[in-house]
Scaffold this active site. Structure first.
Site, PDB file in Angstrom:
ATOM      1  CB  CYS A 116      -6.640  -1.745 -15.283  1.00  9.58           C
ATOM      2  SG  CYS A 116      -6.367  -0.266 -14.319  1.00  9.58           S
ATOM      3  CG  HIS A 256      -2.963  -2.964 -16.697  1.00 13.93           C
ATOM      4  ND1 HIS A 256      -3.179  -1.789 -17.374  1.00 13.93           N
ATOM      5  CD2 HIS A 256      -3.173  -2.688 -15.374  1.00 13.93           C
ATOM      6  CE1 HIS A 256      -3.521  -0.849 -16.506  1.00 13.93           C
ATOM      7  NE2 HIS A 256      -3.518  -1.369 -15.298  1.00 13.93           N
ATOM      8  CG  ASN A 286      -2.423   2.195 -14.590  1.00 12.64           C
ATOM      9  OD1 ASN A 286      -3.073   2.027 -15.617  1.00 12.64           O
ATOM     10  ND2 ASN A 286      -2.726   1.617 -13.449  1.00 12.64           N
TER      11      ASN A 286
HETATM   12  O1  UT7 Z   1      -4.065  -0.462 -12.497  1.00 15.04           O
HETATM   13  C1  UT7 Z   1      -5.117  -0.760 -11.658  1.00 15.04           C
HETATM   14  C2  UT7 Z   1      -4.728  -1.501 -10.471  1.00 15.04           C
HETATM   15  N1  UT7 Z   1      -3.760  -0.789  -9.666  1.00 15.04           N
HETATM   16  C3  UT7 Z   1      -2.612  -1.368  -9.364  1.00 15.04           C
HETATM   17  O2  UT7 Z   1      -2.322  -2.424  -9.842  1.00 15.04           O
HETATM   18  C4  UT7 Z   1      -1.733  -0.652  -8.360  1.00 15.04           C
HETATM   19  C5  UT7 Z   1      -1.243  -1.622  -7.330  1.00 15.04           C
HETATM   20  N2  UT7 Z   1      -0.483  -0.986  -6.251  1.00 15.04           N
HETATM   21  C6  UT7 Z   1       0.749  -0.478  -6.431  1.00 15.04           C
HETATM   22  O3  UT7 Z   1       1.257  -0.422  -7.522  1.00 15.04           O
HETATM   23  C7  UT7 Z   1       1.510  -0.044  -5.200  1.00 15.04           C
HETATM   24  O4  UT7 Z   1       0.819  -0.463  -4.051  1.00 15.04           O
HETATM   25  C8  UT7 Z   1       1.759   1.494  -5.109  1.00 15.04           C
HETATM   26  C9  UT7 Z   1       2.752   1.920  -6.180  1.00 15.04           C
HETATM   27  C10 UT7 Z   1       0.454   2.251  -5.241  1.00 15.04           C
HETATM   28  C11 UT7 Z   1       2.387   1.835  -3.751  1.00 15.04           C
HETATM   29  O5  UT7 Z   1       3.578   1.089  -3.574  1.00 15.04           O
HETATM   30  P1  UT7 Z   1       3.805   0.218  -2.264  1.00 15.04           P
HETATM   31  O6  UT7 Z   1       5.119  -0.406  -2.411  1.00 15.04           O
HETATM   32  O7  UT7 Z   1       2.633  -0.695  -2.090  1.00 15.04           O
HETATM   33  O8  UT7 Z   1       3.844   1.312  -1.160  1.00 15.04           O
HETATM   34  P2  UT7 Z   1       3.022   1.390   0.204  1.00 15.04           P
HETATM   35  O9  UT7 Z   1       1.653   1.922  -0.071  1.00 15.04           O
HETATM   36  O10 UT7 Z   1       3.151   0.096   0.937  1.00 15.04           O
HETATM   37  O11 UT7 Z   1       3.836   2.488   0.984  1.00 15.04           O
HETATM   38  C12 UT7 Z   1       5.178   2.231   1.460  1.00 15.04           C
HETATM   39  C13 UT7 Z   1       5.711   3.507   2.087  1.00 15.04           C
HETATM   40  C14 UT7 Z   1       4.745   4.157   3.068  1.00 15.04           C
HETATM   41  O12 UT7 Z   1       5.518   4.779   4.084  1.00 15.04           O
HETATM   42  P3  UT7 Z   1       5.776   4.066   5.495  1.00 15.04           P
HETATM   43  O13 UT7 Z   1       4.410   3.820   6.072  1.00 15.04           O
HETATM   44  O14 UT7 Z   1       6.509   2.775   5.182  1.00 15.04           O
HETATM   45  O15 UT7 Z   1       6.588   5.054   6.230  1.00 15.04           O
HETATM   46  C15 UT7 Z   1       4.065   5.215   2.259  1.00 15.04           C
HETATM   47  O16 UT7 Z   1       3.587   6.285   3.037  1.00 15.04           O
HETATM   48  O17 UT7 Z   1       5.935   4.483   1.049  1.00 15.04           O
HETATM   49  C16 UT7 Z   1       5.189   5.680   1.350  1.00 15.04           C
HETATM   50  N3  UT7 Z   1       4.741   6.268   0.096  1.00 15.04           N
HETATM   51  C17 UT7 Z   1       5.490   7.084  -0.641  1.00 15.04           C
HETATM   52  N4  UT7 Z   1       6.714   7.596  -0.452  1.00 15.04           N
HETATM   53  C18 UT7 Z   1       7.214   8.401  -1.388  1.00 15.04           C
HETATM   54  C19 UT7 Z   1       3.564   6.037  -0.548  1.00 15.04           C
HETATM   55  N5  UT7 Z   1       3.536   6.741  -1.701  1.00 15.04           N
HETATM   56  C20 UT7 Z   1       4.721   7.395  -1.776  1.00 15.04           C
HETATM   57  C21 UT7 Z   1       5.287   8.246  -2.733  1.00 15.04           C
HETATM   58  N6  UT7 Z   1       6.520   8.732  -2.508  1.00 15.04           N
HETATM   59  N7  UT7 Z   1       4.635   8.602  -3.858  1.00 15.04           N
END
Ligand code: UT7
Length: 329
Positions: A116, A256, A286
């Site tokens: 990225c 980004h 992204n």
């Molecule tokens: O560009 C290169 C670098 N990449 C980045 O900068 C990405 C950085 N990371 C992120 O943007 C975020 O971590 C994500 C968007 C990937 C995920 O968001 P988050 O707020 O960190 O979610 P999480 O992984 O902590 O998951 C929270 C909850 C989980 O459920 P429980 O365990 O709380 O029941 C996940 O299973 O949300 C669930 N979950 C989803 N639910 C609905 C994860 N993905 C999804 C989804 N839809 N697509």
């Protein structure tokens, strides 16, 4: 004689026509529009669907737009630097394929892999070629066909990424415009959080690696998020401080586009109002190396000569950085 700096003198962009909306994804994985919008800011992304098309097929029209705007021939280009993690093939470099498709027979070129942050790394590299005085017209293109390496059954990654290309032309400037400063960083200990497990020399492709889905992007989202918020905000504040700039001096932040919450944290740290932040994540998601040039492309008409612009990114590697430039036209 005043010192030569490297300035962006034209911008081009390309996004495929096919849209993949949050509602489309609701039918593919266990997710919903509200979750995606509130956690990431994304509403839809573009996907290059046509079989047999790759990153070069998006980079070429983006560069052709520049040639048209500047009334240049492809043979006028001296060098093409292609930032990508989704090259057409492992080798040869996509830059070579782009040059061939354009008819840029006088250009040499190479690919640069910094995920990225690829566009920032490539822009700094391209600027050095111009500043050296050896090259007059350098194209820097950020392009990724992320849909080629995304598992559309994995809701944690498939909601984020999209396809696109953005390109700039770099030329010499003697008015103290163009790229003024750049801070680039990398830390390979972050590789474990965001990578592709197979297909490289450590683990070449086998039937087993394909069945285990190891040719898709693997991301530990929460860990990457934490590093990204700190890395992007720190480096953006640092480039302001070392150039004695306050928020009032900055016309635009071009972040980004990985997650709206990371963008907001960076803008807050810089003390910038939202009106000064380029955001198109809602439409493209992204696009990895393409996010920053795609913003410049969309905002080009609103930029003024002399504007102080900060470009800032964080991505796989880990890689991160910021560039300060004064818009040159
Ligand atoms: O560009 C290169 C670098 N990449 C980045 O900068 C990405 C950085 N990371 C992120 O943007 C975020 O971590 C994500 C968007 C990937 C995920 O968001 P988050 O707020 O960190 O979610 P999480 O992984 O902590 O998951 C929270 C909850 C989980 O459920 P429980 O365990 O709380 O029941 C996940 O299973 O949300 C669930 N979950 C989803 N639910 C609905 C994860 N993905 C999804 C989804 N839809 N697509």
């Amino acid at each position: 004689m005043s010192k030569i700096s490297a300035a962006i003198t034209a911008v081009g962009g390309y996004v495929p026509e096919t849209k993949l909306t949050n509602f489309d994804l609701e039918k593919m994985v266990d997710t919903n529009d509200e979750w995606i919008r509130t956690r990431t800011g994304i509403e839809e992304r573009r996907i290059l669907k046509e079989p047999g098309k790759g990153s070069s097929d998006m980079a070429v029209p983006a560069i052709q737009e520049i040639l048209k705007k500047k009334k240049l021939q492809a043979t006028d280009i001296d060098c093409i630097i292609c930032a990508t993690v989704t090259p057409d093939m492992v080798f040869p470099a996509t830059a070579n394929i782009i040059a061939d498709k354009l008819g840029a027979t006088n250009a040499w070129g190479f690919d640069l892999s910094a995920a990225c942050s690829g566009f920032l790394f490539a822009l700094t590299t391209g600027a050095s070629l111009i500043e050296s005085g050896r090259y007059k017209k350098v194209i820097v293109v950020g392009v990724d066909k992320m849909s080629a390496i995304i598992d559309y059954t994995d809701r944690s990654t498939c909601i984020i990424f999209g396809d696109g290309a953005g390109a700039v032309l770099l030329e010499a400037n003697t008015e103290e415009l163009g790229i003024r400063d750049s801070i680039l960083r990398s830390d390979g200990s972050g590789a474990k959080y965001l990578h592709m497990k197979a297909g490289g020399s450590v683990k070449p492709a086998t039937v087993e690696t394909v069945l285990a889905k190891e040719h898709f992007a693997y991301q530990e989202g929460q860990a990457v998020f934490k590093f990204a918020v700190k890395g992007m905000a720190d480096v953006s504040a640092e480039i302001m401080e070392r150039n004695n700039l306050t928020a009032a001096d900055i016309a635009w932040l071009v972040p980004h586009q990985a997650n709206l919450r990371i963008i907001d944290a960076t803008a807050n740290r810089m003390g910038l109002d939202k009106e000064k932040v380029m955001i198109n994540i809602q439409r493209y998601g992204n696009t990895t190396a393409a996010t920053i040039p795609l913003c410049l492309w969309e905002w080009e008409d609103r930029l003024n000569k002399g504007d102080n612009i900060v470009l800032s990114a964080f991505g796989g590697g880990f890689t991160w950085g910021a560039i300060l430039l004064k818009w040159a036209y």
